[in-house]
Design a protein around this motif. Structure first.
Motif, PDB file in Angstrom:
ATOM      1  N   SER A 428     -10.832  -2.158 -59.110  1.00  0.00           N
ATOM      2  CA  SER A 428     -11.056  -2.429 -57.692  1.00  0.00           C
ATOM      3  C   SER A 428     -10.628  -1.233 -56.866  1.00  0.00           C
ATOM      4  N   SER A 429     -11.245  -1.087 -55.719  1.00  0.00           N
ATOM      5  CA  SER A 429     -10.894  -0.004 -54.809  1.00  0.00           C
ATOM      6  C   SER A 429     -10.661  -0.577 -53.418  1.00  0.00           C
ATOM      7  N   VAL A 430      -9.612  -0.122 -52.774  1.00  0.00           N
ATOM      8  CA  VAL A 430      -9.277  -0.522 -51.412  1.00  0.00           C
ATOM      9  C   VAL A 430      -9.267   0.749 -50.569  1.00  0.00           C
ATOM     10  N   ASP A 431     -10.255   0.889 -49.710  1.00  0.00           N
ATOM     11  CA  ASP A 431     -10.417   2.128 -48.960  1.00  0.00           C
ATOM     12  C   ASP A 431      -9.323   2.316 -47.911  1.00  0.00           C
ATOM     13  N   ASN A 432      -9.009   1.263 -47.175  1.00  0.00           N
ATOM     14  CA  ASN A 432      -8.006   1.356 -46.113  1.00  0.00           C
ATOM     15  C   ASN A 432      -6.902   0.346 -46.361  1.00  0.00           C
ATOM     16  N   PRO A 433      -5.979   0.629 -47.282  1.00  0.00           N
ATOM     17  CA  PRO A 433      -4.925  -0.338 -47.580  1.00  0.00           C
ATOM     18  C   PRO A 433      -3.984  -0.527 -46.388  1.00  0.00           C
ATOM     19  N   PRO A 434      -3.647  -1.762 -46.065  1.00  0.00           N
ATOM     20  CA  PRO A 434      -2.714  -1.997 -44.958  1.00  0.00           C
ATOM     21  C   PRO A 434      -1.299  -1.582 -45.331  1.00  0.00           C
ATOM     22  N   SER A 435      -0.510  -1.349 -44.332  1.00  0.00           N
ATOM     23  CA  SER A 435       0.876  -0.942 -44.571  1.00  0.00           C
ATOM     24  C   SER A 435       1.737  -2.165 -44.858  1.00  0.00           C
ATOM     25  N   GLY A 436       2.802  -1.952 -45.600  1.00  0.00           N
ATOM     26  CA  GLY A 436       3.753  -3.022 -45.869  1.00  0.00           C
ATOM     27  C   GLY A 436       3.497  -3.810 -47.126  1.00  0.00           C
ATOM     28  N   ILE A 437       2.456  -3.478 -47.878  1.00  0.00           N
ATOM     29  CA  ILE A 437       2.166  -4.202 -49.110  1.00  0.00           C
ATOM     30  C   ILE A 437       1.838  -3.199 -50.211  1.00  0.00           C
ATOM     31  N   GLU A 438       2.389  -3.444 -51.403  1.00  0.00           N
ATOM     32  CA  GLU A 438       2.152  -2.583 -52.556  1.00  0.00           C
ATOM     33  C   GLU A 438       1.000  -3.158 -53.384  1.00  0.00           C
ATOM     34  N   ILE A 439       0.024  -2.316 -53.699  1.00  0.00           N
ATOM     35  CA  ILE A 439      -1.125  -2.733 -54.499  1.00  0.00           C
ATOM     36  C   ILE A 439      -0.895  -2.292 -55.933  1.00  0.00           C
ATOM     37  N   VAL A 440      -0.790  -3.274 -56.839  1.00  0.00           N
ATOM     38  CA  VAL A 440      -0.560  -2.997 -58.258  1.00  0.00           C
ATOM     39  C   VAL A 440      -1.852  -3.268 -59.007  1.00  0.00           C
ATOM     40  N   LYS A 441      -2.363  -2.248 -59.680  1.00  0.00           N
ATOM     41  CA  LYS A 441      -3.611  -2.381 -60.418  1.00  0.00           C
ATOM     42  C   LYS A 441      -3.313  -2.515 -61.909  1.00  0.00           C
ATOM     43  N   VAL A 442      -3.898  -3.544 -62.521  1.00  0.00           N
ATOM     44  CA  VAL A 442      -3.714  -3.802 -63.954  1.00  0.00           C
ATOM     45  C   VAL A 442      -5.092  -3.931 -64.585  1.00  0.00           C
ATOM     46  N   SER A 443      -5.199  -3.490 -65.846  1.00  0.00           N
ATOM     47  CA  SER A 443      -6.499  -3.443 -66.519  1.00  0.00           C
ATOM     48  C   SER A 443      -6.766  -4.649 -67.390  1.00  0.00           C
ATOM     49  N   ASP A 444      -5.710  -5.249 -67.987  1.00  0.00           N
ATOM     50  CA  ASP A 444      -5.913  -6.395 -68.862  1.00  0.00           C
ATOM     51  C   ASP A 444      -4.688  -7.293 -68.811  1.00  0.00           C
ATOM     52  N   VAL A 445      -4.747  -8.383 -69.538  1.00  0.00           N
ATOM     53  CA  VAL A 445      -3.659  -9.366 -69.510  1.00  0.00           C
ATOM     54  C   VAL A 445      -2.373  -8.807 -70.108  1.00  0.00           C
ATOM     55  N   PRO A 446      -2.394  -8.119 -71.267  1.00  0.00           N
ATOM     56  CA  PRO A 446      -1.136  -7.541 -71.760  1.00  0.00           C
ATOM     57  C   PRO A 446      -0.478  -6.587 -70.767  1.00  0.00           C
ATOM     58  N   ALA A 447      -1.281  -5.779 -70.050  1.00  0.00           N
ATOM     59  CA  ALA A 447      -0.702  -4.886 -69.048  1.00  0.00           C
ATOM     60  C   ALA A 447      -0.092  -5.680 -67.899  1.00  0.00           C
ATOM     61  N   LEU A 448      -0.695  -6.788 -67.528  1.00  0.00           N
ATOM     62  CA  LEU A 448      -0.128  -7.641 -66.485  1.00  0.00           C
ATOM     63  C   LEU A 448       1.208  -8.211 -66.914  1.00  0.00           C
ATOM     64  N   VAL A 449       1.296  -8.680 -68.157  1.00  0.00           N
ATOM     65  CA  VAL A 449       2.550  -9.268 -68.654  1.00  0.00           C
ATOM     66  C   VAL A 449       3.644  -8.218 -68.690  1.00  0.00           C
ATOM     67  N   ARG A 450       3.317  -7.022 -69.156  1.00  0.00           N
ATOM     68  CA  ARG A 450       4.327  -5.967 -69.220  1.00  0.00           C
ATOM     69  C   ARG A 450       4.814  -5.579 -67.835  1.00  0.00           C
ATOM     70  N   THR A 451       3.936  -5.612 -66.853  1.00  0.00           N
ATOM     71  CA  THR A 451       4.306  -5.186 -65.499  1.00  0.00           C
ATOM     72  C   THR A 451       5.049  -6.263 -64.747  1.00  0.00           C
ATOM     73  N   LEU A 452       4.581  -7.514 -64.858  1.00  0.00           N
ATOM     74  CA  LEU A 452       5.125  -8.600 -64.056  1.00  0.00           C
ATOM     75  C   LEU A 452       6.380  -9.211 -64.648  1.00  0.00           C
ATOM     76  N   PHE A 453       6.419  -9.362 -65.979  1.00  0.00           N
ATOM     77  CA  PHE A 453       7.518 -10.042 -66.640  1.00  0.00           C
ATOM     78  C   PHE A 453       8.440  -9.075 -67.395  1.00  0.00           C
ATOM     79  N   LYS A 454       8.485  -7.837 -66.926  1.00  0.00           N
ATOM     80  CA  LYS A 454       9.306  -6.864 -67.649  1.00  0.00           C
ATOM     81  C   LYS A 454      10.787  -7.124 -67.474  1.00  0.00           C
ATOM     82  N   GLY A 455      11.131  -7.875 -66.401  1.00  0.00           N
ATOM     83  CA  GLY A 455      12.539  -8.154 -66.212  1.00  0.00           C
ATOM     84  C   GLY A 455      13.032  -9.257 -67.091  1.00  0.00           C
TER      85      GLY A 455
END
Length: 455
Positions: A428-455
Motif C-alpha cells: 500500500s502507498s499513502v501519498d500524504n500521511p497525516p501527522s501523529g500516526i505511525e504507519i507500519v507496513k507488513v508483507s505477510d502474517v509471520p512478519a505481522l506476528v514478529r512485529t506486533l507480538f515481539k514483546g
C-alpha cells in the motif's frame, strides 16, 4: 375504440415476471412457489384527466435543458440529506424499506417535524390520525406545517394532494394503498405496480417529491414486484437489529447521487438520533490490557469506520472445535484460521474460536482480515494489543497481506480519532500521511506476528 377486457395472469412476487399459466418455478428468477394469480384489464383504457402541471410535451434537445437552477430540498436531517446527495430532488420518488419496528415510520414522521418550512402531507394507511399525532408528540418537533391524511384510496390521496399543493408527501405504506382501477386486494402485485405508477406520474407532473414506505420480506427484500425498485428514483433500506439501539440507513439506488453512502442512527425514546461520528461508539469501551481485541479501519462505501473486533480462543471442551462469528462471515473466519495454521504454524484445530463485531455491526470489507487475525492471536497468546493500534489489510490464502482500496482515508480517520499506529500492507502507498500516526507496513502474517507480538 376497443373495449376494456379482463384476463387472468400469473405474476411472480419475487421479480414481477408475467406468465399466462401457473408454474412451480419462475423462469425469470428461478424462485419456487412465487407465482400468484391476478386479474388485469386489457384493451384501450379510457383517457385520464390531465393533472395540474400536465402540459403538451415535445422532444427537447439535450443542450436546451437547464439544470443550473435545480435546488435540492433539505429534509431537516443532516445525515439523510447527505445520503440523498445533498437533499431531496423535486419530483423524485424515494422508497424507504426495512423490517417491522426498525424505524421507517419514525424517520418518515421526523422529516416533517424537523423541517417546519416544508408543507408536508403525511398519508397513513396503517394508523389513524390520532395514532400519528400521539407518535408526533413523543418525537417532538414543530408540527405547525404537517398535514395528516388517513386514507388508502390512491385516487383520493392524489386529489387531496393536488388541492393542498404540499412541498413534500409521505406515503406510509405503499403495500396498504389500492387503486379502484385494479380488481385485486391491496398489497398484491398489480396494486403495488398501479399505485406506484400513479404516484410517479403525480410526482413528475407536479414537481412534488414523494417518500414511500415499503415493507420487506423474510428474506430481506422489499415486498412486492422487483419493478417497484426500478420505478422509483431512490431506494433507501434500514439495516440492523430492531432489538438493538443502532440503525443503518443504506442507499441501494440513487439516480441523483452516490450509492456508496450510509447513515447511522440511534433509536431513543424520542425517535432516531443522528450519529455523525459512528467510530466513537464502535471503538473500545473497556479498560486497557484486555486480550482478544483489535480495532479495524473499515470503509463502507465512502465512509470510514473504526470499530472493535473481539475474539475468544479456548480449548475445545467436547473434542470438536467450534467456530462461531457474529457480524462476520463464518466461512471467511474458517479460511483465516486455516491460513494461520498452514502459513504461520499456529495449531488452532483443537480450540474453540468465537468472534464478535462490537456494536452489532455486520461487516464484509476484506480490510477486516488483518484485525480478525490479530484479535484471534491476541486471545490465543493472552497478549493485549495496545489500544492505540489499528489494522487495515486483506489476508490472502498464501499468508500475504494484500492492499485495500482508499488506504489514505482509513489512515486519516485513525489519526483523527487519536490512534498512534496503523498496520497496513507493504504494497500500500499513502501519498500524504497525516501527522501523529505511525504507519507500519507488513508483507505477510509471520512478519505481522514478529512485529506486533515481539514483546
Amino acid at each position: 375504440m376497443a373495449s376494456v377486457k379482463e384476463k387472468k395472469i400469473w405474476f411472480c412476487t419475487s421479480c414481477g415476471n408475467e406468465s399466462p399459466k401457473w408454474m412451480g418455478r419462475c423462469p425469470a428468477c428461478g424462485e419456487w412457489n412465487t407465482m400468484v394469480e391476478q386479474t388485469v384489464a386489457t384493451g384501450r383504457q379510457p383517457a385520464s384527466r390531465p393533472m395540474q402541471g400536465d402540459q403538451v410535451r415535445r422532444p427537447v434537445h439535450l443542450k436546451e435543458i437547464d439544470t443550473t437552477s435545480e435546488v435540492r430540498i433539505s429534509v431537516g436531517l443532516q445525515e439523510v440529506d447527505r445520503l440523498l446527495g445533498g437533499g431531496i430532488v423535486r419530483g423524485s420518488l424515494v422508497l424507504i424499506g426495512g423490517e417491522p419496528g426498525i424505524g421507517k415510520s419514525t424517520l418518515s414522521l421526523q422529516i416533517p417535524l424537523h423541517s417546519p418550512g416544508l408543507k408536508t402531507l403525511y398519508v397513513s394507511g396503517e394508523e389513524s390520525a390520532r395514532q400519528v399525532k400521539m407518535r408526533a408528540d413523543r418525537l417532538g418537533g414543530d408540527d405547525s406545517n404537517c398535514f395528516i391524511f388517513s386514507e388508502t384510496d390512491i385516487s383520493s390521496i392524489i386529489a387531496q394532494a393536488d388541492a393542498l399543493k404540499p412541498d413534500l408527501m409521505v406515503v406510509d405504506s405503499v403495500q396498504t394503498m389500492f387503486s379502484s382501477n385494479v380488481e385485486s386486494s391491496a398489497g398484491s402485485v398489480s396494486q403495488i405496480k398501479e399505485v406506484t405508477a400513479m404516484l410517479l406520474h403525480f410526482a413528475k407532473c407536479t414537481g412534488i417529491p414523494v417518500i414511500l414506505i415499503g415493507h420487506i420480506t423474510k428474506d430481506g427484500y422489499i415486498a412486492g414486484p422487483k419493478i417497484l425498485e426500478h420505478i422509483v428514483d431512490v431506494v433507501l433500506q434500514f439495516e440492523g437489529d430492531n432489538k438493538g439501539s443502532y440503525r443503518i440507513l443504506r442507499s441501494i439506488k440513487n439516480r441523483f447521487g452516490s450509492t456508496s453512502e450510509l447513515a447511522v442512527f440511534e433509536m431513543t425514546g424520542t425517535g432516531l438520533r443522528e450519529v455523525t461520528n459512528p467510530s466513537e461508539i464502535l471503538i473500545p469501551m473497556h479498560e486497557e490490557g484486555l486480550s482478544g481485541t483489535a480495532v479495524c479501519a473499515m470503509l463502507d462505501g465512502l465512509r470510514p469506520f473504526l470499530f472493535e473486533i473481539q475474539a475468544l480462543v479456548s480449548t475445545a471442551a467436547y473434542g470438536t472445535a467450534q467456530r462461531s462469528a457474529t457480524g462476520f462471515d463464518v466461512r471467511r473466519l474458517n479460511m483465516l484460521l486455516a491460513v494461520l495454521e498452514k502459513r504461520a504454524g499456529f495449531k488452532l484445530n483443537m480450540k474453540d474460536v468465537f468472534l464478535n463485531i462490537a456494536g452489532g455491526m455486520r461487516v464484509s470489507d476484506p480490510a477486516c482480515d488483518l484485525a480478525v487475525i490479530c484479535a484471534v492471536l491476541s486471545s490465543n497468546f493472552d497478549f493485549a494489543v495496545p489500544s492505540d493500534v489499528c489494522f487495515a489489510g486483506e489476508v490472502g490464502l498464501s499468508g500475504e497481506i494484500r492492499p485495500v482500496n482508499q488506504t489514505e482515508r482509513r489512515v486519516t480517520e485513525a489519526a483523527r480519532l487519536g490512534f498512534r499506529r496503523i498496520y497496513i500492507s507493504s504494497y500500500s502507498s499513502v501519498d500524504n500521511p497525516p501527522s501523529g500516526i505511525e504507519i507500519v507496513k507488513v508483507s505477510d502474517v509471520p512478519a505481522l506476528v514478529r512485529t506486533l507480538f515481539k514483546g
